[in-house]
Design an enzyme around this catalytic site. Structure first.
Site, mmCIF file in Angstrom:
data_model
loop_
_atom_site.group_PDB
_atom_site.id
_atom_site.type_symbol
_atom_site.label_atom_id
_atom_site.label_comp_id
_atom_site.label_asym_id
_atom_site.label_seq_id
_atom_site.Cartn_x
_atom_site.Cartn_y
_atom_site.Cartn_z
ATOM 1 N N TRP A 1 10.926 12.943 99.317
ATOM 2 C CA TRP A 1 12.061 12.052 99.638
ATOM 3 C C TRP A 1 13.389 12.809 99.708
ATOM 4 O O TRP A 1 13.663 13.676 98.867
ATOM 5 C CB TRP A 1 12.157 10.998 98.541
ATOM 6 N N ASN B 1 17.716 11.836 100.158
ATOM 7 C CA ASN B 1 18.840 10.971 100.537
ATOM 8 C C ASN B 1 20.107 11.801 100.732
ATOM 9 O O ASN B 1 20.059 12.767 101.516
ATOM 10 C CB ASN B 1 18.972 9.707 99.677
ATOM 11 N N ASP B 2 21.201 11.488 100.106
ATOM 12 C CA ASP B 2 22.508 12.031 100.502
ATOM 13 C C ASP B 2 22.546 13.552 100.744
ATOM 14 O O ASP B 2 21.965 14.315 99.972
ATOM 15 C CB ASP B 2 23.539 11.805 99.392
ATOM 16 N N PHE C 1 22.576 13.699 90.310
ATOM 17 C CA PHE C 1 23.026 12.896 91.443
ATOM 18 C C PHE C 1 23.943 13.709 92.359
ATOM 19 O O PHE C 1 24.211 14.880 92.126
ATOM 20 C CB PHE C 1 23.735 11.636 90.936
ATOM 21 N N SER C 2 24.490 13.026 93.352
ATOM 22 C CA SER C 2 25.196 13.715 94.437
ATOM 23 C C SER C 2 26.413 14.504 93.978
ATOM 24 O O SER C 2 27.030 14.207 92.958
ATOM 25 C CB SER C 2 25.634 12.703 95.493
ATOM 26 N N TRP D 1 20.356 2.454 102.429
ATOM 27 C CA TRP D 1 19.556 1.919 101.320
ATOM 28 C C TRP D 1 18.788 0.672 101.738
ATOM 29 O O TRP D 1 17.712 0.399 101.219
ATOM 30 C CB TRP D 1 20.437 1.654 100.097
#
Ligand code: FRU
Length: 492
Positions: A36, A38-39, A98-99, A300
């Protein structure tokens, strides 16, 4: 020596990544080595190369304890995969890294600033942390976290405090981070430091006041063509007009920044991408002065739509060059892509009435430009098409509306099927540039004054392109097949 969590992630991704053939991925859009993504995180130039990290859960195609995946490039199109950079392996980030962002230190080190997530007795704490490295291995700072909930304005919430964007001016480091104020909605805080370890809260750059969504995530802050630009990604946006969509939508706040008082004064709010899949953008300043943006080409609300059998999920947008023009945000595909242009098929002055298709116009890895002049009625472009599927762009000059419709694009459940946005069309004229790359389309309208991005789920064999004019449309088409340039270094 990396901690066991990072060692495990690195050996897992090496094995899984090698099992994927290049045809199972986009040609030039970045996907995770395994699992996976994401950002975008840590988008930066380090020792003359572009580095891009990403929110990463290598073990499956769903979001999970966040790691940082890592790759680098000389041209923003050929990405070299590097071992994962961060894993949740310390008490202060045990529930996720996290980001965040990255920068080069004056003495040649690569610094990552990220959010550590820790859950403790039913409470979640988000704090800002530092890791320093050499472009491959990163060591978390012994005094992490370097910014904690104690350095929040009173009333702010300690579990919504994340995604620091780091940059340097003169001798000072700056970091802008997302937070949630006492009214329950988002704000961007500004911190400064001389040593990356001790940080001072300078103030609040801007806040939602419940008008522009709730929590504000993933800020970026920079100067562009004489103005200050603050990018934010709000959650739970209730849009004030049809340029925006409800839910997750990244915004561009334009204004000015007073460096003495650190005050940002907002003058306008613009959409960034009006398609279906775009969130959490991050930018860098290239050595040649270009401001380049990249985002998660997903959202999302579409994050559970993993096509059956696909072992990766999530991709980045094509990097885009940013400008401001007449109060608008202009985005154009990075010019490096032009070197990937191969065989060209072009037609001029085609009169389309009813359904039409043209020899040579087809494919799923294309740079396709259309100049439309709709003389009457409406115009539809269909692509990624076979007997059962297509994705469509419908232009209705009477209402100056452009609709991106993927209701027939083999959507996994839950996908938003379409979005209509107002466009600036003069007398039925509209310029479109589509970048197709197997699993996505990015539509640049009128030289990049609007962009619509969407992921595609249609089988790769669905590669037909057709046109339908209800009424009459005159059109010029130019299509380039895209293939990797053999000379990624030529212009550097
Ligand atoms: C935005 C976001 C960030 C957070 C990250 C977690 O998409 O929610 O705020 O740091 O994703 O993966």
């Amino acid at each position: 020596m990396p901690f066991p969590q990072l060692r495990q992630a690195r050996s897992y991704e090496a094995a899984q990544g090698a099992a994927l053939s290049p045809e199972q991925r986009p040609l030039f859009h970045l996907t995770p080595t395994a699992g996976w993504l994401n950002d975008p995180n840590g988008f930066s130039v380090y020792r003359g190369e572009y580095h891009l990290f990403y929110q990463y859960h290598p073990y499956c195609t769903a979001w999970g304890p966040m790691h940082w995946g890592h790759c680098k490039s000389k041209d923003l199109l050929h990405w070299e995969r590097l071992p994962a950079a961060l894993a949740p392996d310390q008490p202060y980030d045990q529930d996720g890294c996290f980001s965040g962002s990255a920068a080069e230190t004056p003495d040649g080190r690569h610094v990552l600033m990220y959010t550590g997530v820790q859950k403790d007795a039913g409470q979640e704490y988000q704090t800002q942390c530092i890791a320093i490295g050499d472009g491959i291995n990163y060591e978390k700072h012994r005094n992490n976290p370097v910014i904690t909930g104690d350095q929040l304005p009173s009333g702010s919430c300690t579990h919504d405090f994340r995604d620091p964007k780091l940059w340097r001016e003169g001798a000072r480091w700056f970091a802008a981070a997302g937070s949630r104020t006492e009214d329950g909605s988002g704000a961007i805080l500004l911190y400064t430091s001389f040593d990356l370890e001790h940080w001072t809260l300078e103030g609040m750059l801007d806040r939602s006041r419940n008008q522009w969504g709730r929590m504000w995530e993933c800020p970026d802050f920079f100067q562009l063509d004489g103005q200050a630009v603050l990018l934010v990604s709000p959650q739970e946006l209730v849009p004030p007009d049809p340029r925006f969509q409800s839910g997750y939508e990244s915004l561009c706040l334009l204004g000015s920044w007073d460096r003495e008082t650190n005050q940002f004064t907002r003058r306008s709010v613009l959409p960034i991408d009006q398609g279906l899949d775009f969130y959490a953008p991050q930018t860098l300043l290239a050595p040649d002065g270009r401001r380049i943006i990249v985002a998660w080409m997903q959202n999302w609300s579409t994050a559970k739509c993993v096509p059956e059998g696909q072992t990766w999920f999530g991709q980045m947008t094509l990097p885009r060059e940013l400008h401001l023009q007449d109060g608008r945000l202009i985005q154009r595909p990075i010019r490096e892509l032009e070197r990937w242009r191969g065989e060209c098929t072009a037609y001029e002055g085609l009169a389309v009435s009813g359904d039409a298709a043209f020899p040579g116009i087809s494919g799923r890895t294309l740079d396709l430009t259309l100049r439309l002049q709709v003389q009457s009625g409406t115009f539809t472009l269909k692509f990624a098409q076979d007997e059962h599927h297509f994705t469509a762009l419908l232009f209705q000059p009477d209402h100056n509306l452009l609709t991106l419709d993927r209701a027939r694009s083999a959507l996994p459940n839950g996908q938003v099927p379409r979005r209509s946005v107002p466009v600036r069309a003069r007398k039925g004229q509209l310029d479109l540039r589509l970048i197709l790359d197997r699993f996505s389309v990015e539509v640049f309208v009128n030289g990049g004054e609007q962009v619509l991005s969407a992921t595609l789920y249609t089988p790769q064999e669905a590669d037909r392109i057709s046109f339908c004019a209800q009424g009459q449309t005159l059109m010029d088409i130019q299509q380039y097949r895209l293939a990797p340039s053999l000379y990624p270094d030529r212009r550097r």
